[in-house]
Design an enzyme around this catalytic site. Structure first.
Site, short mmCIF file in Angstrom:
data_model
loop_
_atom_site.label_atom_id
_atom_site.label_comp_id
_atom_site.label_asym_id
_atom_site.label_seq_id
_atom_site.Cartn_x
_atom_site.Cartn_y
_atom_site.Cartn_z
N LYS A 119 0.83 -1.21 0.00
CA LYS A 119 0.00 0.00 0.00
C LYS A 119 0.86 1.26 0.00
CE LYS A 119 -1.70 2.10 3.48
NZ LYS A 119 -2.33 2.52 4.73
N ASP A 137 -6.41 0.62 0.93
CA ASP A 137 -6.47 0.72 2.39
C ASP A 137 -7.84 0.23 2.86
OD1 ASP A 137 -8.28 2.69 1.84
OD2 ASP A 137 -7.30 4.24 3.02
#
Ligand code: SF4
Length: 208
Positions: A119, A137
């Site tokens: 991420k 996320d």
């Protein structure tokens, strides 16, 4: 859902939300540190912390001049401060030793840095370097599944599904739109479907 509808959703969201992150930064390095600090912390809190921290240290070399304890004091209010401080100092050591003090501009190299997962690497790659990537996320995960953009039970498959259904040129901005949608309307508990800007396209909403 087909690509056409996904494109319409992105366009609709673009009329409501910005494609810029809420984190403040002035360089790829500052963004990298801010994203590491943002794990399980609000962007608002991170911005307060980095405002002070970056005045003292906004390069890998300067960051390494701080002891673990000193850095922990700066970032204490972000939570998980011990592991975050450790990761930041390790990442800075890597940047200095392996990347000439510069944040690398490709995902694979970014992911070799301490504390940098998929991420974080995708956020830095897309936001700091203009690359096409989708960082998943908790908001992107939840919202993408609810809308019906994807039907996936893990982060990697959400990312792959979004990469498939969205035009590559939309990946980065869609990532921001979905985060803002998740924060403002499509909250984990009690989503505000009545006022949501994409209610007419949403799988969860249409099913009711
Ligand atoms: S209509 Fe409701 S469930 Fe669908 S994206 Fe909007 S807030 Fe989320």
């Amino acid at each position: 859902m087909d690509k056409n509808k996904a494109g319409l959703i992105v366009e609709k969201l673009s009329t409501v939300f910005t494609d810029k992150p809420a984190l403040n930064f002035n360089s790829p390095f500052e963004l990298l540190i801010a994203v590491i600090l943002s794990a399980q912390c609000t962007d608002e809190r991170v911005n307060k912390v980095t405002k002070v921290l970056f005045e003292r240290a906004n390069t890998p070399e300067q960051m390494l001049s701080l002891s673990q304890n000193e850095l922990e004091e700066y970032i204490f209010s972000c939570g998980l401060y011990k592991s975050k401080a450790k990761h930041i100092l390790s990442a800075c050591a890597d940047l200095t030793e392996k990347f000439n003090g510069q944040v690398p501009n490709d995902v694979e190299s970014l992911r070799t840095l301490a504390g940098v997962g998929r991420k974080t690497a995708n956020v830095v790659y897309s936001v700091a370097f203009g690359g096409n990537a989708i960082a998943v996320d908790t908001h992107v995960f939840r919202v993408s599944n609810r809308i019906g953009l994807v039907s996936a039970t893990n982060v990697l498959n959400v990312e792959k599904g979004l990469m498939k259904i969205l035009n590559e040129s939309d990946w980065s901005r869609a990532h921001h739109y979905l985060i803002y949608l998740g924060r403002s309307y499509c909250k984990a508990i009690k989503p505000d479907c009545e006022n949501c800007p994409i209610t007419e396209y949403c799988k969860k909403r249409i099913k009711r």
